[in-house]
Each structure stands twice: as structure tokens, then as C-alpha cells.
Design a protein around this motif. Structure first.
Motif, PDB file in Angstrom:
ATOM      1  N   VAL A 111       0.752  -1.309  -0.035  1.00  0.00           N
ATOM      2  CA  VAL A 111      -0.084   0.039  -0.048  1.00  0.00           C
ATOM      3  C   VAL A 111       0.914   1.219  -0.007  1.00  0.00           C
ATOM      4  CG1 VAL A 111      -2.045   1.218   1.246  1.00  0.00           C
ATOM      5  CG2 VAL A 111      -1.796  -1.545   1.249  1.00  0.00           C
ATOM      6  N   GLY A 112       0.657   2.296  -1.002  1.00  0.00           N
ATOM      7  CA  GLY A 112       1.352   3.235  -0.922  1.00  0.00           C
ATOM      8  C   GLY A 112       0.474   4.479  -1.136  1.00  0.00           C
ATOM      9  N   HIS A 113       0.530   5.474  -1.497  1.00  0.00           N
ATOM     10  CA  HIS A 113      -0.124   6.793  -1.928  1.00  0.00           C
ATOM     11  C   HIS A 113      -0.946   6.413  -3.188  1.00  0.00           C
ATOM     12  CE1 HIS A 113      -1.827  10.865  -2.048  1.00  0.00           C
ATOM     13  NE2 HIS A 113      -1.682  10.915  -3.317  1.00  0.00           N
ATOM     14  N   ASP A 114      -2.478   6.636  -3.196  1.00  0.00           N
ATOM     15  CA  ASP A 114      -3.017   6.269  -4.376  1.00  0.00           C
ATOM     16  C   ASP A 114      -4.277   7.147  -4.494  1.00  0.00           C
ATOM     17  OD1 ASP A 114      -4.678   5.035  -6.318  1.00  0.00           O
ATOM     18  OD2 ASP A 114      -4.095   2.913  -5.598  1.00  0.00           O
ATOM     19  N   ASP A 115      -4.234   8.217  -5.497  1.00  0.00           N
ATOM     20  CA  ASP A 115      -5.121   9.197  -5.907  1.00  0.00           C
ATOM     21  C   ASP A 115      -6.116   8.713  -6.517  1.00  0.00           C
ATOM     22  OD1 ASP A 115      -3.713   8.919  -7.890  1.00  0.00           O
ATOM     23  OD2 ASP A 115      -2.934  10.950  -7.993  1.00  0.00           O
ATOM     24  N   LYS A 116      -6.020   7.129  -7.100  1.00  0.00           N
ATOM     25  CA  LYS A 116      -7.084   6.561  -7.788  1.00  0.00           C
ATOM     26  C   LYS A 116      -7.732   5.418  -7.049  1.00  0.00           C
ATOM     27  CE  LYS A 116      -5.819   8.175 -12.556  1.00  0.00           C
ATOM     28  NZ  LYS A 116      -4.735   9.203 -12.049  1.00  0.00           N
ATOM     29  N   LEU A 117      -7.768   5.604  -5.731  1.00  0.00           N
ATOM     30  CA  LEU A 117      -8.088   4.462  -4.881  1.00  0.00           C
ATOM     31  C   LEU A 117      -9.672   4.349  -5.045  1.00  0.00           C
ATOM     32  CD1 LEU A 117      -7.631   2.444  -2.326  1.00  0.00           C
ATOM     33  CD2 LEU A 117      -8.330   4.382  -1.009  1.00  0.00           C
TER      34      LEU A 117
END
Length: 315
Positions: free
Chosen positions: A156-162
Motif C-alpha cells: 500500500v502506497g499513496h493512491d489518488d485513484k483508490l
């Protein structure tokens, strides 16, 4: 150098004190966001400081929890902002270190399901780690979507399309106790202009921890693993000769404390000196790990110290 650091302990330093520190330390670790730059704008004087350290033979590395871009993009950004001497091997991002962890530490044998941006996937693929390809129909749900076989890790990392579907899939994979659960970092949020904030990787990881009933292994700061990556790639790294410079108490200062490094808080980012003083005054000894050894307004405060060193050398 006995007695040279009598000014340690959440102390604001300048001038001769910074000069003593610069002369004593061989290795400088810098966070990026809030220390070196804000978005596409370099902190005033930061490029001069970094370039001067490198040209004086100091070891300089950058340790960032930002997992959204591959290291090559960081090199391009450094160059674009005037940091002319920064090379690829000086950059340790949470995405790069996650790839090293999967490849070299746990030696993952199978696919990795990634919640994160394309930069994270790029780092994994460059390390030879296969990622699950996302090819779901736009109307797919967890009831009818395909689940990939042989998933041995969720990262899990930063995801602006989660999406909810990504979260649900990851929860399904983590039902297998043999499937690793990793997070690039646990940053809760990031500041934006106008007083707005952006949820960080830590907030996404927390959602998945609740859904799975498991705790993620965190790769980035404040975990020691990023320092272990640096030590493995630079010979003779002595924690006593290192200075960690960052803007976030709960991440950068704790990272330095965990790794046995002296720490410096710069006030151009998230944390301010009043918060550090509150931690210092706390009855909880665990809170003392958040307290920086030194405080500067900005790393541009290093510049007069360089001038002093040059004047001494001229003499």
C-alpha cells in the motif's frame, strides 16, 4: 569534539554552532517535501546548501516517504530546481526501498498487488517484481471480479485513484496468512496550499488494517529499513557521523532517533518548534523520540556557516 554539542536538545542553532555541526558530520540525510522544496518551488538557498555539501566531499542522501514517482523522476526534478550535483544513487524513496525489501529481504516469489501510483509500480518492475495487472470492467464489483492467482504480497502506497474495489481485493488477498502486508509509509496526511490536506498512505493502510485484521510492515520512515538500505549501498556509514534533517517530528525525527542519528528540524514544513517543545516536556518517555536535537528556521541557515568555513580556510 568533546563538548562541541552541548547545545543539543530541541535547541535553535545558528552561525558557529551550525559550522561545528557541519564540520563534525560526514553524512547528511535530507527529507524532500518541506525541507528541500514545496511542490515545484525549491526552498530558498536549498540548492546552494546541497551543492556545497556535495562539493565539500560530504555524503548527501535524500530519504522521502513519497512513493508516487520513480527515482529517475526525482533526479530530473532536482536538476530542474537547480540541484546540479544530485545523482540517482543518492535517492532513497519509500517506493525504491519497498522494491529492495521485496526483492532482497523477503525474496517474494509471486505477484504483488499494489495500491499506489504508477511510480511505485515502476520501481517494483525495475527490480524484477511482477505486479498484478488491473484490467477490470468499469462495472466490476468484488462479487464478480477476477482475483489474481499467486499473490504473495499486498503493498500500500499513496493512491489518488483508490477505489473501493481495490480495497476489497486487497482484503481478500490478505485472508491468506502467507500473503505479506506491506506499506510504503504511514504518513497520515500531507499539507496542500490554502489550508487543505491530502490523505496519506497511512490513512489507506489503516483502512486495510481494519478490514483485514492485520498490521502492515512499514518500509519507509520512521522504520529503520530505509537506513539499512543506505548502509548497504554506502560503505562505512556510522550513525554517529550522520545528521537527519526533516520537517516532521513523528516521521523524520523519530526515524533519526530509531536509527541512532542526530536530528535537525527545519521549520519550513509540517512541524513547528512549539510541538517539539511539548513532546520534550511530556511525561511519556516515548514522546521524547520525536524531539529534534537541533532546530533551524530553514536549511538556508547553513549558508553563513559555509562562509565561516571558507574564511577559516583562507586564513
Amino acid at each position: 569534539m568533546a563538548g562541541a554539542f552541548a547545545f543539543k536538545g530541541c535547541q535553535k542553532i545558528r552561525g558557529a554552532q551550525i559550522r561545528i555541526l557541519l564540520e563534525a558530520k560526514d553524512f547528511f540525510l535530507f527529507d524532500c517535501d518541506g525541507v528541500i522544496w514545496h511542490g515545484e518551488n525549491a526552498i530558498t538557498g536549498a540548492a546552494k546548501v546541497v551543492n556545497a555539501l556535495i562539493r565539500r566531499g560530504k555524503n548527501v542522501v535524500f530519504v522521502t516517504n513519497n512513493s508516487t514517482r520513480p527515482r529517475e523522476n526525482y533526479v530530473n526534478k532536482f536538476t530542474r530546481l537547480g540541484f546540479t550535483d544530485v545523482m540517482l544513487d543518492q535517492i532513497f524513496s519509500s517506493s525504491y526501498c519497498s522494491a529492495l525489501y521485496l526483492r532482497d529481504v523477503v525474496k517474494v516469489r509471486g505477484q504483488v498487488f499494489v495500491i499506489g501510483c504508477e511510480g511505485l509500480r515502476v520501481e517494483l518492475l525495475e527490480a524484477g517484481i511482477p505486479c498484478v495487472e488491473e484490467a477490470d470492467d468499469p462495472d466490476a464489483t468484488i462479487y464478480n471480479c477476477a482475483l489474481a492467482p499467486d499473490v504473495k504480497a499486498v503493498l500500500v502506497g499513496h493512491d489518488d485513484k483508490l477505489t473501493f474495489l481495490k480495497l476489497a481485493k486487497a482484503s481478500c488477498y490478505l485472508r491468506d496468512p502467507e500473503c505479506l502486508f506491506l506499506a510504503t509509509d504511514n504518513d497520515p496526511w500531507h499539507p496542500l496550499s490554502g489550508g487543505r490536506i491530502l490523505p496519506g498512505s497511512g490513512s489507506l493502510t489503516a483502512a486495510l488494517e481494519v478490514a483485514s485484521g492485520r498490521k502492515a510492515t512499514v518500509i519507509g520512515k520512521p522504520s529503520r529499513f530505509m537506513f539499512e538500505c543506505i548502509s548497504s549501498q554506502f560503505s562505512g556509514v556510522d550513525p554517529a557521523q550522520c545528521l537527519m534533517v526533516g520537517d516532521r517530528l513523528e516521521t523524520d525525527m523519530l526515524f533519526g532517533s530509531n536509527c541512532g542519528l542526530d536530528t535537525m528540524l527545519t521549520l519550513t514544513g509540517v512541524s513547528q518548534i512549539e510541538e517539539a517543545q511539548e513532546y520534550r516536556s511530556s511525561d511519556l518517555t516515548t514522546n521524547h523520540s520525536y524531539v529534534p536535537d537541533y532546530v533551524v528556521d530553514t536549511i538556508a541557515d547553513f549558508l553563513p556557516a559555509f562562509e565561516e568555513i571558507e574564511e577559516q580556510n583562507d586564513d
